[in-house]
Design a protein around this motif. Structure first.
Motif, PDB file in Angstrom:
ATOM      1  N   UNK A   1       0.822  -1.208   0.000  1.00 27.67           N
ATOM      2  CA  UNK A   1       0.000   0.000   0.000  1.00 27.67           C
ATOM      3  C   UNK A   1       0.860   1.263   0.000  1.00 27.67           C
ATOM      4  N   UNK A   2       0.211   2.401  -0.348  1.00 27.73           N
ATOM      5  CA  UNK A   2       0.933   3.667  -0.403  1.00 27.73           C
ATOM      6  C   UNK A   2       0.316   4.689   0.549  1.00 27.73           C
TER       7      UNK A   2
ATOM      8  N   UNK B   1      -2.894   0.212  -6.456  1.00 25.75           N
ATOM      9  CA  UNK B   1      -2.651  -0.067  -5.036  1.00 25.75           C
ATOM     10  C   UNK B   1      -3.624   0.715  -4.158  1.00 25.75           C
ATOM     11  N   UNK B   2      -3.835   0.224  -2.927  1.00 24.32           N
ATOM     12  CA  UNK B   2      -4.603   1.006  -1.960  1.00 24.32           C
ATOM     13  C   UNK B   2      -3.761   2.223  -1.591  1.00 24.32           C
ATOM     14  N   UNK B   3      -4.421   3.387  -1.485  1.00 28.31           N
ATOM     15  CA  UNK B   3      -3.721   4.639  -1.203  1.00 28.31           C
ATOM     16  C   UNK B   3      -4.436   5.382  -0.079  1.00 28.31           C
ATOM     17  N   UNK B   4      -3.633   5.900   0.836  1.00 33.03           N
ATOM     18  CA  UNK B   4      -4.135   6.807   1.869  1.00 33.03           C
ATOM     19  C   UNK B   4      -3.423   8.134   1.652  1.00 33.03           C
ATOM     20  N   UNK B   5      -4.197   9.204   1.430  1.00 33.95           N
ATOM     21  CA  UNK B   5      -3.612  10.529   1.225  1.00 33.95           C
ATOM     22  C   UNK B   5      -4.069  11.452   2.342  1.00 33.95           C
ATOM     23  N   UNK B   6      -3.106  12.020   3.048  1.00 37.95           N
ATOM     24  CA  UNK B   6      -3.361  13.004   4.096  1.00 37.95           C
ATOM     25  C   UNK B   6      -2.926  14.351   3.546  1.00 37.95           C
ATOM     26  N   UNK B   7      -3.836  15.326   3.512  1.00 40.28           N
ATOM     27  CA  UNK B   7      -3.517  16.638   2.951  1.00 40.28           C
ATOM     28  C   UNK B   7      -3.759  17.732   3.977  1.00 40.28           C
ATOM     29  N   UNK B   8      -2.837  18.715   3.983  1.00 38.70           N
ATOM     30  CA  UNK B   8      -2.979  19.882   4.842  1.00 38.70           C
ATOM     31  C   UNK B   8      -2.113  21.026   4.347  1.00 38.70           C
ATOM     32  N   UNK B   9      -2.727  21.947   3.610  1.00 37.15           N
ATOM     33  CA  UNK B   9      -2.027  23.118   3.085  1.00 37.15           C
ATOM     34  C   UNK B   9      -2.762  24.345   3.609  1.00 37.15           C
ATOM     35  N   UNK B  10      -2.050  25.234   4.301  1.00 39.51           N
ATOM     36  CA  UNK B  10      -2.718  26.389   4.897  1.00 39.51           C
ATOM     37  C   UNK B  10      -1.977  27.680   4.587  1.00 39.51           C
ATOM     38  N   UNK B  11      -2.714  28.639   4.041  1.00 43.37           N
ATOM     39  CA  UNK B  11      -2.248  30.006   3.876  1.00 43.37           C
ATOM     40  C   UNK B  11      -3.282  30.870   4.598  1.00 43.37           C
ATOM     41  N   UNK B  12      -2.841  31.614   5.582  1.00 43.41           N
ATOM     42  CA  UNK B  12      -3.745  32.386   6.439  1.00 43.41           C
ATOM     43  C   UNK B  12      -4.550  33.392   5.628  1.00 43.41           C
ATOM     44  N   UNK B  13      -5.871  33.384   5.855  1.00 43.16           N
ATOM     45  CA  UNK B  13      -6.805  34.299   5.198  1.00 43.16           C
ATOM     46  C   UNK B  13      -6.625  34.311   3.681  1.00 43.16           C
ATOM     47  N   UNK B  14      -6.459  33.144   3.097  1.00 41.12           N
ATOM     48  CA  UNK B  14      -6.212  33.032   1.657  1.00 41.12           C
ATOM     49  C   UNK B  14      -7.374  33.614   0.854  1.00 41.12           C
ATOM     50  N   UNK B  15      -7.021  34.425  -0.124  1.00 36.79           N
ATOM     51  CA  UNK B  15      -8.013  34.989  -1.037  1.00 36.79           C
ATOM     52  C   UNK B  15      -8.387  33.929  -2.076  1.00 36.79           C
TER      53      UNK B  15
ATOM     54  N   UNK C   1       4.957  11.086 -12.219  1.00 36.43           N
ATOM     55  CA  UNK C   1       6.170  10.787 -12.984  1.00 36.43           C
ATOM     56  C   UNK C   1       7.236  10.083 -12.133  1.00 36.43           C
ATOM     57  N   UNK C   2       7.077  10.114 -10.822  1.00 39.46           N
ATOM     58  CA  UNK C   2       8.069   9.520  -9.921  1.00 39.46           C
ATOM     59  C   UNK C   2       7.574   8.256  -9.237  1.00 39.46           C
ATOM     60  N   UNK C   3       6.615   7.589  -9.830  1.00 42.91           N
ATOM     61  CA  UNK C   3       6.023   6.397  -9.208  1.00 42.91           C
ATOM     62  C   UNK C   3       6.657   5.086  -9.637  1.00 42.91           C
ATOM     63  N   UNK C   4       7.655   5.117 -10.489  1.00 41.66           N
ATOM     64  CA  UNK C   4       8.180   3.869 -11.048  1.00 41.66           C
ATOM     65  C   UNK C   4       8.637   2.881  -9.977  1.00 41.66           C
ATOM     66  N   UNK C   5       9.174   3.354  -8.870  1.00 38.74           N
ATOM     67  CA  UNK C   5       9.638   2.426  -7.828  1.00 38.74           C
ATOM     68  C   UNK C   5       8.486   1.838  -7.010  1.00 38.74           C
ATOM     69  N   UNK C   6       7.251   2.361  -7.213  1.00 34.31           N
ATOM     70  CA  UNK C   6       6.097   1.878  -6.466  1.00 34.31           C
ATOM     71  C   UNK C   6       5.167   1.024  -7.304  1.00 34.31           C
ATOM     72  N   UNK C   7       5.427   0.921  -8.600  1.00 39.67           N
ATOM     73  CA  UNK C   7       4.569   0.178  -9.513  1.00 39.67           C
ATOM     74  C   UNK C   7       5.262  -1.116  -9.902  1.00 39.67           C
ATOM     75  N   UNK C   8       4.501  -2.185  -9.983  1.00 40.63           N
ATOM     76  CA  UNK C   8       5.103  -3.419 -10.467  1.00 40.63           C
ATOM     77  C   UNK C   8       5.055  -4.567  -9.557  1.00 40.63           C
TER      78      UNK C   8
END
Length: 128
Positions: free
Chosen positions: A25-26, A87-101, A121-128
């Protein structure tokens, strides 16, 4: 365990993606801005496409922490990488810009799209 770290953007709009392989898994960590955090989590599981049985699709679910709006980024990364790798994927995201317009939010989303393309483009080592 394979691990890759990629980034795009500058200053308070810079965001990162770390990919870690855990067994088959990723785990993706997508974070940045002025205050990186855990905002939203998307899990994606590969499955046969309902429309075209020769293609891989996925089923996904999202959890947003109270007051956070990082779902678009978490879902974008989890689903695309799940379909690409099978593959099964879990993505955790958190991008913060204060008072973003509105314009700043669009810069962040555009950087996320660019980062996703670099990540794909950089997944080759995770595929296969």
């Amino acid at each position: 365990m394979n691990k890759v770290k990629i980034s795009t953007g500058k200053g308070k709009y810079k965001i990162f993606c770390e990919i870690k392989q855990i067994g088959e898994d990723l785990l993706l960590l997508v974070y940045g801005g002025e205050k990186p955090h855990a905002g939203s989590v998307c899990i994606a599981q590969p499955r046969e496409s309902l429309k075209n049985k020769s293609k891989t699709s996925c089923t996904s679910s999202v959890f947003n922490f109270l007051g956070h709006k990082d779902e678009a980024i978490a879902r974008m990364f989890a689903e695309r990488i799940c379909r690409k790798t099978g593959k099964k994927v879990i993505a955790l995201a958190g991008v913060h810009v204060k008072n973003a317009s509105y314009e700043e939010i669009n810069v962040i989303l555009e950087n996320a799209r660019k980062l996703l393309e670099k990540t794909l483009q950089n997944l080759s080592s995770f595929v296969g």
